[in-house]
Design a protein around this motif. Structure first.
Motif, short mmCIF file in Angstrom:
data_model
loop_
_atom_site.label_atom_id
_atom_site.label_comp_id
_atom_site.label_asym_id
_atom_site.label_seq_id
_atom_site.Cartn_x
_atom_site.Cartn_y
_atom_site.Cartn_z
N ASP A 1 27.19 96.44 -50.02
CA ASP A 1 26.82 97.54 -50.91
C ASP A 1 27.61 97.18 -52.03
OD1 ASP A 1 26.59 99.61 -52.51
OD2 ASP A 1 27.19 100.98 -50.89
N GLU B 1 33.89 92.65 -44.82
CA GLU B 1 34.07 94.00 -44.96
C GLU B 1 32.53 94.58 -45.55
OE1 GLU B 1 37.39 95.70 -46.87
OE2 GLU B 1 38.88 94.88 -45.17
N MET B 2 32.21 94.08 -46.51
CA MET B 2 31.10 94.54 -47.02
C MET B 2 29.82 94.22 -46.36
SD MET B 2 31.94 93.36 -51.22
CE MET B 2 30.14 93.85 -51.70
N GLN C 1 30.94 99.35 -53.47
CA GLN C 1 32.04 99.83 -52.60
C GLN C 1 33.33 99.69 -53.77
OE1 GLN C 1 32.44 97.36 -49.16
NE2 GLN C 1 34.77 97.53 -48.84
N ALA D 1 29.34 96.67 -44.01
CA ALA D 1 28.72 97.94 -44.20
C ALA D 1 27.39 97.78 -44.99
CB ALA D 1 29.59 98.52 -45.49
N GLU E 1 36.50 98.61 -53.42
CA GLU E 1 36.93 97.28 -53.58
C GLU E 1 36.54 96.23 -54.43
OE1 GLU E 1 39.36 95.62 -50.26
OE2 GLU E 1 39.40 97.36 -49.27
#
Length: 318
Positions: free
Chosen positions: A233, A226-227, A236, A230, A238
């Protein structure tokens, strides 16, 4: 058309088909139909993750630090006996011979010569003399798939005016030979020596438990994916929640380790450890290698406080 003619036409067509099929069977020229696999493959299947290699790793469970310390002290004692004779430092060849008496062979003649040049300004005077060698640190590291032992020593001399002159000597060796040796301009003035009376090493095995627990609890490949989408970052939410829970005093280097390992800290392989008492009692540095591609590797130094049994920091090596 009469019924008789219709039946004749039907049987004629059927006969032609039968003859054609029989000819195909005899010749083996069966018609082939190819359906592209891409029709069934999804986009996710078409973009599989690169399989990273597994790297050699030190087996920390097999290391008994107290026994390893005893072996290092035996080396230091042998060197002290050899160098008490002034003739052992008369020339670089004499120094090389003394080292051979301890290690069996010297595979770093240039290193021995450089060491001799470093200490020569002191030993060249008749009034100066060798005092002793002390142990500053020790450990093990991988060279390829071979394990070598490392030492950091404190070589102490007295100068002509009676003052003390120290040199820091780093070396590595295996069961057959001295592999490398190098001397620094001066030893760390805050360096603390290690003796056989130190019992803190009994706690160093706890690092393996601490590291394993962190790898199990802080690995999250789903979060990494997921990171990655994106732009990796560290802000984030989570990831910040995950970072907050890791048992590290200074957390700055965790993001780089997490990113390099693609969210799975089990892909960090131990390549070196070094016990010392500097800058505080009971400090150990562990070096982990993380494969970032089929050929590239990122190295991280993990500092561990043996007395408090705490990971103090993670630093990516350049």
């Amino acid at each position: 058309m009469s019924i008789t003619k219709k039946w004749l036409l039907f049987w004629g067509i059927l006969g032609v088909l039968f003859v054609g099929m029989f000819a195909i069977v005899l010749t083996g020229n069966f018609p082939q139909f190819t359906i592209p696999f891409s029709v069934f493959a999804s986009d996710d299947q078409g973009q599989q993750e690169e399989v990273l290699p597994k790297l050699p790793s030190l087996a920390l469970k097999e290391v008994n630090d107290q026994n390893l310390l005893s072996d290092q002290m035996a080396i230091v004692e042998k060197l002290n006996r050899e160098l008490q004779d002034a003739e052992s430092l008369a020339t670089s060849q004499d120094l090389d011979h003394s080292l051979q008496m301890v290690f069996g062979d010297t595979g770093d003649e240039k290193g021995v010569f450089s060491l001799y040049r470093k200490i020569y300004p002191v030993i060249s005077s008749e009034e100066a003399e060798f005092v002793q060698i002390s142990l500053l640190g020790f450990g093990q590291k991988l060279q390829g798939e071979t394990t070598v032992t490392t030492q950091r020593q404190l070589w102490t001399f007295t100068k002509t005016d009676g003052s003390r002159q120290d040199y820091q000597v780093d070396l590595s060796y295996d069961s057959k030979a001295l592999k490398t040796i190098a001397a620094g301009d001066a030893a760390d003035p805050n360096a603390l020596t290690i003796t056989t009376g130190d019992t803190y090493l009994d706690k160093s095995a706890d690092f393996e438990t601490t590291w394993t627990d962190m790898a199990d609890n802080s690995s999250d490949t789903r979060l990494y994916q997921e990171m990655k989408k994106a732009g990796l970052d560290p802000n984030q939410i989570e990831f910040q929640a995950l970072e907050k829970e890791i048992p590290i005093k200074v957390k700055d280097g965790f993001f780089e380790l997490f990113s390099a390992a693609r969210g799975d800290l089990h892909h960090a392989y131990l390549s070196e450890f070094f016990h010392s008492n500097t800058p505080t009692d009971g400090a150990t540095e562990y070096t982990f290698n993380v494969p970032t591609s089929e050929k590239d590797v990122a190295s991280f130094k993990v500092s561990y406080d043996r007395l408090k049994q705490t990971i103090t920091s993670i630093t990516k090596e350049q």
